[in-house]
Design a protein around this motif. Sequence first.
Motif, PDB file in Angstrom:
ATOM      1  N   GLU A  15      -9.816  -4.059  -5.173  1.00 10.06           N
ATOM      2  CA  GLU A  15      -8.977  -3.146  -6.027  1.00 10.06           C
ATOM      3  C   GLU A  15      -7.622  -3.254  -6.205  1.00 10.06           C
ATOM      4  N   MET A  16      -7.092  -3.222  -7.586  1.00 10.38           N
ATOM      5  CA  MET A  16      -5.762  -3.868  -7.493  1.00 10.38           C
ATOM      6  C   MET A  16      -5.119  -2.996  -8.654  1.00 10.38           C
ATOM      7  N   SER A  17      -3.689  -2.744  -8.245  1.00  7.62           N
ATOM      8  CA  SER A  17      -2.916  -2.073  -9.131  1.00  7.62           C
ATOM      9  C   SER A  17      -1.987  -2.720 -10.115  1.00  7.62           C
ATOM     10  N   PHE A  18      -1.735  -2.004 -11.301  1.00 12.59           N
ATOM     11  CA  PHE A  18      -0.862  -2.725 -12.255  1.00 12.59           C
ATOM     12  C   PHE A  18      -1.363  -4.113 -12.525  1.00 12.59           C
ATOM     13  N   VAL A  19      -2.645  -4.149 -12.988  1.00 10.69           N
ATOM     14  CA  VAL A  19      -3.322  -5.410 -12.977  1.00 10.69           C
ATOM     15  C   VAL A  19      -3.866  -5.380 -14.465  1.00 10.69           C
ATOM     16  N   THR A  20      -4.122  -6.509 -15.189  1.00  8.51           N
ATOM     17  CA  THR A  20      -4.889  -6.816 -16.214  1.00  8.51           C
ATOM     18  C   THR A  20      -6.387  -7.327 -15.820  1.00  8.51           C
ATOM     19  N   GLN A  21      -7.184  -7.185 -16.823  1.00  6.61           N
ATOM     20  CA  GLN A  21      -8.587  -7.870 -16.639  1.00  6.61           C
ATOM     21  C   GLN A  21      -8.441  -9.386 -16.398  1.00  6.61           C
ATOM     22  N   ASP A  22      -7.539 -10.016 -16.943  1.00  5.64           N
ATOM     23  CA  ASP A  22      -7.512 -11.606 -16.606  1.00  5.64           C
ATOM     24  C   ASP A  22      -6.954 -11.776 -15.383  1.00  5.64           C
ATOM     25  N   GLU A  23      -6.000 -10.946 -14.812  1.00  4.63           N
ATOM     26  CA  GLU A  23      -5.455 -11.250 -13.323  1.00  4.63           C
ATOM     27  C   GLU A  23      -6.778 -11.065 -12.518  1.00  4.63           C
ATOM     28  N   ILE A  24      -7.470 -10.085 -12.719  1.00  9.37           N
ATOM     29  CA  ILE A  24      -8.714  -9.791 -11.602  1.00  9.37           C
ATOM     30  C   ILE A  24      -9.486 -10.997 -11.803  1.00  9.37           C
ATOM     31  N   PHE A  25      -9.823 -11.558 -12.881  1.00  8.52           N
ATOM     32  CA  PHE A  25     -10.658 -12.532 -13.069  1.00  8.52           C
ATOM     33  C   PHE A  25     -10.098 -13.905 -12.288  1.00  8.52           C
ATOM     34  N   ALA A  26      -9.014 -14.142 -12.466  1.00  3.98           N
ATOM     35  CA  ALA A  26      -8.217 -15.352 -11.894  1.00  3.98           C
ATOM     36  C   ALA A  26      -8.469 -15.087 -10.191  1.00  3.98           C
ATOM     37  N   VAL A  27      -8.201 -13.919  -9.822  1.00  5.88           N
ATOM     38  CA  VAL A  27      -8.397 -13.928  -8.108  1.00  5.88           C
ATOM     39  C   VAL A  27      -9.962 -14.068  -7.982  1.00  5.88           C
ATOM     40  N   VAL A  28     -10.844 -13.457  -8.425  1.00  7.26           N
ATOM     41  CA  VAL A  28     -12.211 -13.750  -8.453  1.00  7.26           C
ATOM     42  C   VAL A  28     -12.583 -15.119  -8.497  1.00  7.26           C
ATOM     43  N   GLU A  29     -12.215 -15.658  -9.389  1.00  9.66           N
ATOM     44  CA  GLU A  29     -12.759 -17.209  -9.826  1.00  9.66           C
ATOM     45  C   GLU A  29     -12.065 -18.026  -8.639  1.00  9.66           C
ATOM     46  N   ASP A  30     -10.842 -17.755  -8.084  1.00  4.03           N
ATOM     47  CA  ASP A  30     -10.334 -18.684  -7.106  1.00  4.03           C
ATOM     48  C   ASP A  30     -11.232 -18.480  -5.955  1.00  4.03           C
ATOM     49  N   VAL A  31     -11.453 -17.353  -5.560  1.00  6.54           N
ATOM     50  CA  VAL A  31     -11.857 -16.898  -3.920  1.00  6.54           C
ATOM     51  C   VAL A  31     -13.306 -17.153  -4.053  1.00  6.54           C
ATOM     52  N   ILE A  32     -14.021 -16.877  -5.178  1.00  6.06           N
ATOM     53  CA  ILE A  32     -15.608 -17.374  -5.001  1.00  6.06           C
ATOM     54  C   ILE A  32     -15.754 -18.877  -5.265  1.00  6.06           C
ATOM     55  N   SER A  33     -14.711 -19.666  -6.060  1.00  2.00           N
ATOM     56  CA  SER A  33     -15.092 -20.948  -6.323  1.00  2.00           C
ATOM     57  C   SER A  33     -14.651 -21.685  -4.946  1.00  2.00           C
ATOM     58  N   LYS A  34     -13.513 -21.268  -4.155  1.00  4.05           N
ATOM     59  CA  LYS A  34     -13.313 -21.919  -3.139  1.00  4.05           C
ATOM     60  C   LYS A  34     -14.492 -21.494  -1.847  1.00  4.05           C
ATOM     61  N   THR A  35     -15.010 -20.512  -1.858  1.00  2.00           N
ATOM     62  CA  THR A  35     -16.178 -20.113  -0.755  1.00  2.00           C
ATOM     63  C   THR A  35     -17.245 -20.917  -1.107  1.00  2.00           C
ATOM     64  N   PHE A  36     -17.589 -21.073  -2.697  1.00  6.23           N
ATOM     65  CA  PHE A  36     -19.056 -21.877  -2.896  1.00  6.23           C
ATOM     66  C   PHE A  36     -18.568 -23.455  -2.608  1.00  6.23           C
ATOM     67  N   ALA A  37     -17.387 -23.887  -2.595  1.00  5.50           N
ATOM     68  CA  ALA A  37     -17.119 -25.137  -2.313  1.00  5.50           C
ATOM     69  C   ALA A  37     -16.908 -25.367  -0.900  1.00  5.50           C
ATOM     70  N   GLU A  38     -16.616 -24.564  -0.279  1.00  8.09           N
ATOM     71  CA  GLU A  38     -16.607 -24.636   1.133  1.00  8.09           C
ATOM     72  C   GLU A  38     -17.921 -24.680   1.839  1.00  8.09           C
ATOM     73  N   PHE A  39     -18.818 -24.150   1.483  1.00  9.16           N
ATOM     74  CA  PHE A  39     -20.002 -24.010   2.015  1.00  9.16           C
ATOM     75  C   PHE A  39     -21.252 -24.680   1.221  1.00  9.16           C
ATOM     76  N   SER A  40     -20.987 -25.391   0.172  1.00  3.76           N
ATOM     77  CA  SER A  40     -21.872 -26.223  -0.389  1.00  3.76           C
ATOM     78  C   SER A  40     -21.303 -27.357  -1.294  1.00  3.76           C
ATOM     79  N   ASN A  41     -21.920 -28.645  -1.260  1.00  4.96           N
ATOM     80  CA  ASN A  41     -21.618 -29.622  -2.109  1.00  4.96           C
ATOM     81  C   ASN A  41     -22.060 -29.704  -3.508  1.00  4.96           C
ATOM     82  N   ARG A  42     -22.586 -28.511  -4.006  1.00  5.95           N
ATOM     83  CA  ARG A  42     -23.266 -28.531  -5.205  1.00  5.95           C
ATOM     84  C   ARG A  42     -21.934 -28.323  -6.440  1.00  5.95           C
TER      85      ARG A  42
END
Length: 597
Positions: A240-267
Amino acid sequence: MHPFRTHNCSQLRASDAGTTAKLSGWVFRMRDHGGILFIDLRDHYGLTQVVIHPSRPFFEQMSHAKLETVITVTGVVTLREPETINPDLATGEVELVANECVVETTADQSPLYIPGEPDESEDLRLKYRFLDLRREGLHRNILLRSKVIAFLRQQMWAHGFNEYQTPILTCSSPEGARDYLVPSRVHRGKFYALPQAPQLFKQLLMVAGFDRYFQIAPCFRDEDARADRSPGEFYQLDIEMSFVTQDEIFAVVEDVISKTFAEFSNRPITPAPWPRIPYRESMMKYGSDKPDLRIPLEYVCLNDLFRDSGFKAFASTVAKGGVVKGLRVPGIVGVQSRSWFDKREAFAKENGGKGLGYVMWTKEGEFKGPIAKFMSEDEINQLKQLTGLQPGDALFFVADTAAVAHPLSGKIRLDIAHSLDLGEKNVYKFCWIVDFPMFEQDPETGATVFSHNPFSMPQGGMDALLNKDPLDILAYQYDVVCNGIELSSGAIRNHLPEIMYKAFEIAGYDHSVVEEKFSCLLNAFHYGAPPHGGIAPGVDRMVMLLADAENIREVIAFPMNQKAQDLMMNAPSEVTEKQLRELHIKVRGTDVAPAQQ
């Protein structure tokens, strides 16, 4: 020397040859080659081959030991003969020639054969889950889960989030899935509920001024099991985040999940920013709000083409407000047999459809099929233009009310893709589903009801609620989807009491109901609530995708079975009459008596 080990079972290498080592672990496999025992000794870390010669005083005891017996072995690290080296094993160049062996615990005959692939019933595996977890694949999945959670925490801290814990015993929620209730001993006749999600608490943390929150949160829902959903409980990366736009939430999630999948998979992973597909577009194109984008098949809306068509079945569907949609499947005419087409039609009927119409454009230029004879030459030419139909292609039609046509078409799309083995392999295809409708019409009563999350901010705010048709109002709600699996739902929250009152009024709730059921959140909003939003990706489902597991129970250490039973711990179970009396509860409507005191 340590009483149990100097090394673990994955550490010894050729450079250790000639040294003395002590290992402890489980007897994984045992072989007798010419009177010499070869034991694959297994621990949490890996395998080492142990050699026991017949001259050793413990040879006879070990030759009769059962698999999974726990032993401690001291011996000399020795290089294997070149022809016996195992290149697939980290310790495959060496073996431990035993001089001493202590049996720590003897094992009974195991009901599961640990070295082999699981072929026992799932109930037997879950009853002996502590044995099942010794299997290499399942053991690896649980380790992966631990590493993924640790990595997620690191990424969230790097983005400036702090982890806070929210209550497990809370109040029952009037919205969402069925609660798990916990009776109160002190407050007679009253119940706590296990949280379906920390939703209200994380919003209250924003009201309290804690800006960026996350938690690896346990959630409890009394739901039926599915391949991608475990009954009872699950874990999510709650954000959860305060003073936030939808785009900012998307950017955080894309970064965290992309890095997680890249860390544990080579697909390969969909690069950010991920595609954003409006909900209604997703339902039209894919027949689902969790589309598998690996499949290169999309529906096209054909309402305009058939609105005034001589084919009355489709024309009447459009006239009644329904939908006619077509799915082009390239290159199958003349390749797939008539029985293949018949199986697709049977599948549609099995899943609630009236049938499955189709047309075929042969490579010789002939246009045929059950519906072709009802279409004029002009309609056929328009159909080719609208769908991109080419010689050798088939086009499948779904026509019904939107409520029936969309989910049916989604199932048909998956059935066709699976039968033809269509779709990219070994890739993670992510997307956002956005612009969910705020309201929908109840198919039974015709009343306007909330479509998804009633606490979302409507797009357009109060003006939309006052001046738009409720069924046309969209919400700031969004889902993350990967390979056809919904990983997460989220929303920009409604933080204004007047908008909450109006939204619930449209859905048939008067002010008193809102104040009674949501008093805490509503009260908090009267004391200065920041604009805020969040999301909660499912940890279990992320690990399931990373482990390439077909069932979510393969990435959970101690899951329930499909009937929400823990066969290992025998839960749910009966309780004593004394416990029931303390909780002011009387069991009724059952033939099962409570356990004796």
